[in-house]
Design an enzyme around this catalytic site. Structure first.
Site, PDB file in Angstrom:
ATOM      1  N   HIS A 167       0.810  -1.222   0.000  1.00 46.79           N
ATOM      2  CA  HIS A 167       0.000   0.000   0.000  1.00 46.79           C
ATOM      3  C   HIS A 167       0.843   1.271   0.000  1.00 46.79           C
ATOM      4  CE1 HIS A 167      -3.445   2.469   0.323  1.00 46.79           C
ATOM      5  NE2 HIS A 167      -4.144   1.794   1.211  1.00 46.79           N
ATOM      6  N   ASP A 382      -9.723  -6.489 -18.021  1.00 48.88           N
ATOM      7  CA  ASP A 382      -9.926  -7.506 -19.059  1.00 48.88           C
ATOM      8  C   ASP A 382      -8.586  -7.854 -19.699  1.00 48.88           C
ATOM      9  OD1 ASP A 382     -10.642  -9.062 -21.219  1.00 48.88           O
ATOM     10  OD2 ASP A 382     -11.872  -7.531 -22.194  1.00 48.88           O
TER      11      ASP A 382
END
Length: 449
Positions: A167, A382
């Protein structure tokens, strides 16, 4: 209510030997400082993301693991700091040594089909530790990979992508920029459409630093009556909520509040229900921390392509008694006021505080952190097999320090609505569920482990 199939599902995963994937071409070997927003203690952990993909007959003959492995190597040419390792300097200041060592990559096969997970995918997921590779303990993450990727092929021809990102390198917006760029390359692009920008000095403390505003989100408080419990008593559940339930909650609010966002309504409701469930002392101070993206708050704005952390945690604070006994509108007003305090000056003041106070963690005692990830775009990723059936955080309870009653609660997008993903001790979870149902006046469909 019987648990959905996914919560009782068991399967085997066979992993290949992990390997380091270096950038596909030579990259600069340099040391890059993180910003003073990046390296605060609250962000020193890995963000776990999981993506589920269906079998696509048009991709027959193509191996998703090979496609993603190749895309990763090419993407690291542009995001080469992710192939480096963290170093810590004076005053706990973090930097990235761009060594080019690479990200950790794992291929795996599972004897399970996508349909076995059920019709609606939402956390918690079964056997999650088999689908996400073990990441380092946050206390020992120096010199370890900053990015972990596991691709698990499914029996049906679909696959699961597990990603863990440190993070301190990126917030969710920056992480999505990285993943979407990797997906573009996986579909055949020669480079990401958005070029990454480092420029972390834009969110550094001033010289000299001066904390100009009050930041009660970083108060150092003593442990209250909301205490940690043994991990074996922890329950992780998701509660699904649709537009009708949100409308019902809005009807509980007075007109004087004006327009309230979906996040403000849900965050206030969750905060109130969680506080009632944990039963703190009535006079104990409780706080809701809202993760706010500040990209639009800065002047000039951060450059397009900036993938560092650009978030702050303004706090709504009251006592457990006032939060529990007042109507929902009271909590919503506090949430709105906390968010309204965020400005460019507020961000600079937070960066200054980090330098002056040793990069503190927000207080765990009495805190509740709600993060809205419903518009992050995980499901849009995708690699050529189509959009993800589910994309988003793999589990609740994220953070550098994790008590059983984890303060971190996530709102994630699912089919037909939103899932509230939360970890609580088992007795508190039962109360939380009842309070949610009471507030909504209709049924919250839940799943859990």
């Amino acid at each position: 209510m019987a648990p959905p199939p996914s919560t009782t599902l068991a399967f085997n995963v066979r992993r290949r030997k992990p390997e380091l994937i270096a950038p596909a071409r030579p990259t600069p070997h340099e040391c890059k400082l993180l910003s003073d927003i990046d390296d605060q203690e609250s962000l020193r952990f890995y963000i776990p993301v999981i993506q589920f993909y269906r079998y696509n007959p048009s991709m027959i003959g193509k191996d998703p693991a090979a496609v993603i492995r190749g895309a990763l190597a090419q993407t690291l040419v542009y995001y080469y700091p992710f192939a480096g390792r963290l170093r810590e300097g004076p005053n706990r200041k973090l930097s990235v040594d761009c060594t080019g060592e690479g990200a950790l990559y794992i291929e795996a096969n599972a004897d399970v089909a996508l349909q076995d997970f059920g019709d609606i995918l939402q956390p918690p997921f079964p056997c999650i530790d088999k689908l996400l590779y073990d990441v380092p303990n946050p206390k020992r993450m120096l010199n370890d990979p900053l990015l972990f990727i596991q691709v698990t092929r499914l029996r049906c021809g679909g696959f699961i992508l597990g990603i863990s990102v440190n993070h301190v390198m990126s917030d969710v917006s920056g992480m999505m920029q990285l993943i979407l760029g990797m997906a573009e390359i996986g579909r055949g692009a020669v480079a990401p459409s958005i070029q990454p920008v480092w420029e972390r000095q834009l969110l550094n403390a001033r010289d000299p630093p001066r904390v100009s505003l009050l930041h009660r989100e970083y108060d150092q408080v003593e442990e209250g009556t909301i205490i940690s419990t043994p991990s074996e008593n922890t329950v992780h559940r998701s509660f699904s909520i649709g537009p009708n339930q949100v409308s019902t909650l809005r009807k509980l609010l007075p007109n004087t509040l004006g327009q309230c966002s979906r996040f403000e309504v849900l965050a206030a409701c969750i905060w109130r229900c969680r506080t009632i469930a944990l039963k703190p002392h009535p006079d104990e101070e409780v706080r809701l921390l809202c993760m706010v993206n500040v990209r639009s708050k800065l002047s000039p704005p951060l450059p397009s392509g900036y993938y560092g952390n650009a978030v702050v945690f303004p706090a709504a604070i009251t006592t457990a008694r006032k939060l529990s006994q007042n109507p929902l509108g009271y909590a919503v007003k506090l949430v709105k006021q906390a968010k309204e305090r965020v400005s460019g000056e507020y961000v600079k003041s937070v960066a200054d505080l980090m330098v002056m106070k040793g990069r503190p963690h927000y207080p765990m005692a009495g805190s509740c952190v709600v993060t809205d990830l419903t518009r992050a775009g995980f499901e849009e990723v995708d690699f050529g097999w189509g959009k993800a059936v589910y994309g988003g955080l793999a589990k609740a309870g994220l953070g550098a320090k994790l008590p059983a009653a984890s303060p971190c609660i996530n709102l994630v997008a699912i089919k037909g609505g939103i899932a509230i993903s939360i970890c609580l001790p088992a007795p508190a979870m039962d109360i939380f569920a009842k309070e949610l149902e009471f507030h909504s006046k209709s049924l919250f469909i839940s799943s859990g482990l």
